[in-house]
Design a protein around this motif. Structure first.
Motif, PDB file in Angstrom:
ATOM      1  N   ARG A 184       0.820  -1.215   0.000  1.00  0.00           N
ATOM      2  CA  ARG A 184       0.000   0.000   0.000  1.00  0.00           C
ATOM      3  C   ARG A 184       0.850   1.258   0.000  1.00  0.00           C
ATOM      4  O   ARG A 184       2.043   1.238   0.321  1.00  0.00           O
ATOM      5  CB  ARG A 184      -0.912   0.024   1.234  1.00  0.00           C
ATOM      6  CG  ARG A 184      -0.182   0.259   2.531  1.00  0.00           C
ATOM      7  CD  ARG A 184      -1.111   0.348   3.723  1.00  0.00           C
ATOM      8  NE  ARG A 184      -0.310   0.439   4.947  1.00  0.00           N
ATOM      9  CZ  ARG A 184      -0.805   0.428   6.176  1.00  0.00           C
ATOM     10  NH1 ARG A 184      -2.112   0.317   6.347  1.00  0.00           N
ATOM     11  NH2 ARG A 184      -0.010   0.511   7.231  1.00  0.00           N
ATOM     12  N   GLN A 185       0.207   2.343  -0.362  1.00  0.00           N
ATOM     13  CA  GLN A 185       0.729   3.699  -0.178  1.00  0.00           C
ATOM     14  C   GLN A 185      -0.047   4.311   0.975  1.00  0.00           C
ATOM     15  O   GLN A 185      -1.274   4.210   1.026  1.00  0.00           O
ATOM     16  CB  GLN A 185       0.519   4.537  -1.431  1.00  0.00           C
ATOM     17  CG  GLN A 185       1.184   3.989  -2.677  1.00  0.00           C
ATOM     18  CD  GLN A 185       0.743   4.750  -3.924  1.00  0.00           C
ATOM     19  OE1 GLN A 185      -0.305   5.366  -3.950  1.00  0.00           O
ATOM     20  NE2 GLN A 185       1.571   4.691  -4.957  1.00  0.00           N
ATOM     21  N   ALA A 186       0.652   4.933   1.908  1.00  0.00           N
ATOM     22  CA  ALA A 186      -0.026   5.479   3.082  1.00  0.00           C
ATOM     23  C   ALA A 186       0.679   6.750   3.533  1.00  0.00           C
ATOM     24  O   ALA A 186       1.677   7.175   2.953  1.00  0.00           O
ATOM     25  CB  ALA A 186      -0.065   4.448   4.200  1.00  0.00           C
ATOM     26  N   GLU A 203       5.539   3.951   1.407  1.00  0.00           N
ATOM     27  CA  GLU A 203       5.025   2.737   0.784  1.00  0.00           C
ATOM     28  C   GLU A 203       5.457   1.572   1.673  1.00  0.00           C
ATOM     29  O   GLU A 203       6.625   1.499   2.065  1.00  0.00           O
ATOM     30  CB  GLU A 203       5.579   2.564  -0.628  1.00  0.00           C
ATOM     31  CG  GLU A 203       5.139   3.662  -1.590  1.00  0.00           C
ATOM     32  CD  GLU A 203       5.745   3.509  -2.969  1.00  0.00           C
ATOM     33  OE1 GLU A 203       6.585   2.583  -3.146  1.00  0.00           O
ATOM     34  OE2 GLU A 203       5.394   4.300  -3.866  1.00  0.00           O
ATOM     35  N   ALA A 425      -1.239   5.596   9.006  1.00  0.00           N
ATOM     36  CA  ALA A 425      -1.887   4.603   8.131  1.00  0.00           C
ATOM     37  C   ALA A 425      -3.069   5.184   7.369  1.00  0.00           C
ATOM     38  O   ALA A 425      -4.030   4.479   7.068  1.00  0.00           O
ATOM     39  CB  ALA A 425      -2.302   3.360   8.911  1.00  0.00           C
ATOM     40  N   THR A 427      -4.826   6.417   3.981  1.00  0.00           N
ATOM     41  CA  THR A 427      -4.664   6.081   2.562  1.00  0.00           C
ATOM     42  C   THR A 427      -5.565   6.918   1.654  1.00  0.00           C
ATOM     43  O   THR A 427      -5.609   6.673   0.450  1.00  0.00           O
ATOM     44  CB  THR A 427      -4.973   4.590   2.321  1.00  0.00           C
ATOM     45  OG1 THR A 427      -6.317   4.309   2.730  1.00  0.00           O
ATOM     46  CG2 THR A 427      -4.012   3.691   3.092  1.00  0.00           C
ATOM     47  N   ASN A 428      -6.266   7.891   2.203  1.00  0.00           N
ATOM     48  CA  ASN A 428      -7.267   8.641   1.432  1.00  0.00           C
ATOM     49  C   ASN A 428      -6.725   9.245   0.151  1.00  0.00           C
ATOM     50  O   ASN A 428      -7.417   9.260  -0.876  1.00  0.00           O
ATOM     51  CB  ASN A 428      -7.861   9.755   2.293  1.00  0.00           C
ATOM     52  CG  ASN A 428      -8.419   9.248   3.600  1.00  0.00           C
ATOM     53  OD1 ASN A 428      -7.658   8.845   4.466  1.00  0.00           O
ATOM     54  ND2 ASN A 428      -9.734   9.277   3.761  1.00  0.00           N
ATOM     55  N   SER A 430      -3.968   8.284  -1.461  1.00  0.00           N
ATOM     56  CA  SER A 430      -3.141   7.349  -2.219  1.00  0.00           C
ATOM     57  C   SER A 430      -3.744   7.132  -3.603  1.00  0.00           C
ATOM     58  O   SER A 430      -4.947   7.270  -3.805  1.00  0.00           O
ATOM     59  CB  SER A 430      -3.045   6.009  -1.481  1.00  0.00           C
ATOM     60  OG  SER A 430      -2.483   6.182  -0.206  1.00  0.00           O
ATOM     61  N   ALA A 433      -6.034   1.939  -3.450  1.00  0.00           N
ATOM     62  CA  ALA A 433      -6.271   1.328  -2.152  1.00  0.00           C
ATOM     63  C   ALA A 433      -5.238   0.226  -1.919  1.00  0.00           C
ATOM     64  O   ALA A 433      -4.598  -0.245  -2.864  1.00  0.00           O
ATOM     65  CB  ALA A 433      -7.680   0.747  -2.097  1.00  0.00           C
ATOM     66  N   PRO A 434      -5.031  -0.197  -0.680  1.00  0.00           N
ATOM     67  CA  PRO A 434      -4.116  -1.311  -0.430  1.00  0.00           C
ATOM     68  C   PRO A 434      -4.447  -2.521  -1.300  1.00  0.00           C
ATOM     69  O   PRO A 434      -5.612  -2.840  -1.533  1.00  0.00           O
ATOM     70  CB  PRO A 434      -4.341  -1.621   1.053  1.00  0.00           C
ATOM     71  CG  PRO A 434      -4.782  -0.310   1.635  1.00  0.00           C
ATOM     72  CD  PRO A 434      -5.607   0.344   0.568  1.00  0.00           C
TER      73      PRO A 434
END
Length: 456
Positions: A184-186, A203, A425, A427-428, A430, A433-434
């Motif tokens: 994920r990107q966070a 990441e 954490a 992710t909005n 990003s 999504a993960p």
């Protein structure tokens, strides 16, 4: 012959004693999982007045539309709060609030609020995870006074779905089903008292030995998971990479961590990435073991299982996780934007972890509240060495219905004394999504691989 018979009887007695020690619970007790109890050990029935409903299996895939970038839709979009708890009426609800929540009302009397919605028991897991829990129940035992797990490699999830102690509840949290391997990107931030902040982007990758190629069989049995995190923003921090090998017994086989420093272009061992070492890029607002609300070895604490109670906890925070909400809307002075949050009444396991005599940690006591349906931590109150409530942690939980996994929209660690916090954490913003599933390679989780990952 008499002596031989007595020796045989003694050996048999020792064998039976060993079996009783090794058996976590009886098969008869384990058979309650999925029948009298939910497959993960929660009470199926609702509470007396119906404010907590019965568990009917949790949300299933397709519960709401998923957008083109993988972000989950809100199955409860449009619902309105039943009521809102504020500093003005918090006393009325104090029996269903933690000391930390009550302290937040006092510290931020003009802004902190808890919007309470209809309770929805959305937590669930795949059938394989349910089978793992049942297998764990009759096989897994504690080692070294609770600091490790025996016979766990065959099941991998929920080592103690029928817990008898506080540390067993904690082990369920650290080994809950999270959807498998994840990339994920966070982002995280540690706002100043006036609300100003800098976004730290990263990441990260989480992999489990049972879903990896190239792990030595003997080593695989000793690992919980492997984790890698690369900082991507701001520019002055970009390129720093953290690698963690999380073990099942962190006392006899301690966590191994390495850090690649982009400025020095060197990989170093990072023993500070544990216990109360500083959390990565958190500006001192959390410890290394504050990630996931708590992680890592339990050996510095004595653990007490207080029991179950009903609390208003963050739950089904789909709205908070939506990409339409930008970080500027979420991050505010003192705490995140509570208008975007959702709380519900749920049963929790209350566990108290108290620092052992002679051990060192900046948190002398942790009051911990675990959701009964998922085993995921919901609230943690942290006390300093003077016995003063210091930091309050909230995990804004929701169920990833596509993978039937418990997760967080984000987490907040609130420092009551400093008036600051760390939110992590997110992710909005990003691009995607993960992403879950797939098989990773052990060769990507070695110190040598960090140099390639951190080139800038």
């Amino acid at each position: 012959m008499k002596t031989k018979t007595m020796m045989q009887m003694g050996a048999l007695a020792l064998t039976l004693l060993a079996s009783s020690v090794m058996a976590a619970v009886s098969q008869e007790e384990a058979n309650k999982l999925g029948t009298i109890l939910t497959p993960l050990g929660a009470q199926k029935e609702g509470n007396a007045d119906g404010s907590i409903p019965a568990w009917t299996g949790g949300l299933k895939p397709g519960a709401a539309p998923v957008d083109a970038n993988g972000f989950l839709g809100d199955p409860f979009a449009g619902e309105k709060p039943l009521f809102v708890i504020t500093a003005a009426n918090a006393e009325q609800y104090k029996d269903k609030l933690t000391p930390g929540q009550l302290a937040m009302f006092k510290r931020y009397s003009d802004s902190y609020k808890i919007p309470v919605y209809q309770s929805q028991r959305t937590g669930g897991a795949p059938g394989a995870a349910y089978e793992a829990a049942k297998k764990s129940a009759v096989n897994v035992t504690l080692t070294d006074g609770g600091n490790g797990l025996a016979n766990f490699a065959a099941s991998r999830y929920y080592p103690f779905p029928l817990p008898k102690s506080g540390v067993e509840v904690y082990w369920n949290h650290t080994n809950r089903y999270r959807g498998g391997n994840m990339v994920r990107q966070a982002a995280q931030a540690a706002p100043q008292t006036n609300g100003s902040y800098t976004i730290v982007g990263y990441e990260d990758e989480l992999s489990y030995p049972q879903h990896m190629d190239g792990v030595e069989p003997g080593r695989a049995d000793k690992l919980q998971y492997l984790y890698k995190q690369q900082v991507t923003a701001p520019a002055r921090m970009a390129g720093t990479v953290l690698l963690v090998h999380e073990t099942i017994d962190q006392v006899n086989d301690p966590r191994m961590a390495w850090l690649y420093n982009a400025g020095q272009r060197r990989v170093r061992r990072a023993p500070q990435v544990s216990y109360d070492g500083p959390g990565t890029a958190a500006d001192g607002m959390r410890t290394a073991d504050n990630a996931d609300l708590m992680n890592g070895a339990p050996d510095r604490y004595d653990w007490k299982l207080v029991g179950k109670q009903e609390l208003y906890i963050p739950y089904n925070n789909y709205e908070l996780a939506l990409p339409k909400h930008k970080y500027a809307e979420i991050i505010q002075a003192g705490h995140i934007n509570q208008d975007l949050t959702r709380y519900e009444l749920h049963r929790v396991w209350h566990v108290v972890a108290t620092l052992k005599a002679g051990e060192r940690h900046i948190y002398a006591k942790r009051d911990m509240y675990f959701d009964e349906d998922t085993w995921q931590l919901a609230e943690v109150d942290h006390y300093d060495g003077r016995g003063q409530l210091w930091r309050v942690a909230e995990g804004y939980a929701y169920s990833d219905y596509e993978r039937q996994a418990a997760t967080y929209a984000m987490m907040g660690i609130y420092d009551l004394i400093a008036g600051r916090y760390n939110v992590l954490a997110m992710t909005n913003e990003s691009k995607h999504a993960p992403v879950y599933g797939g098989t990773s390679k052990m060769s990507d989780y070695t110190p040598a691989a960090l140099r390639n990952a951190g080139v800038r």
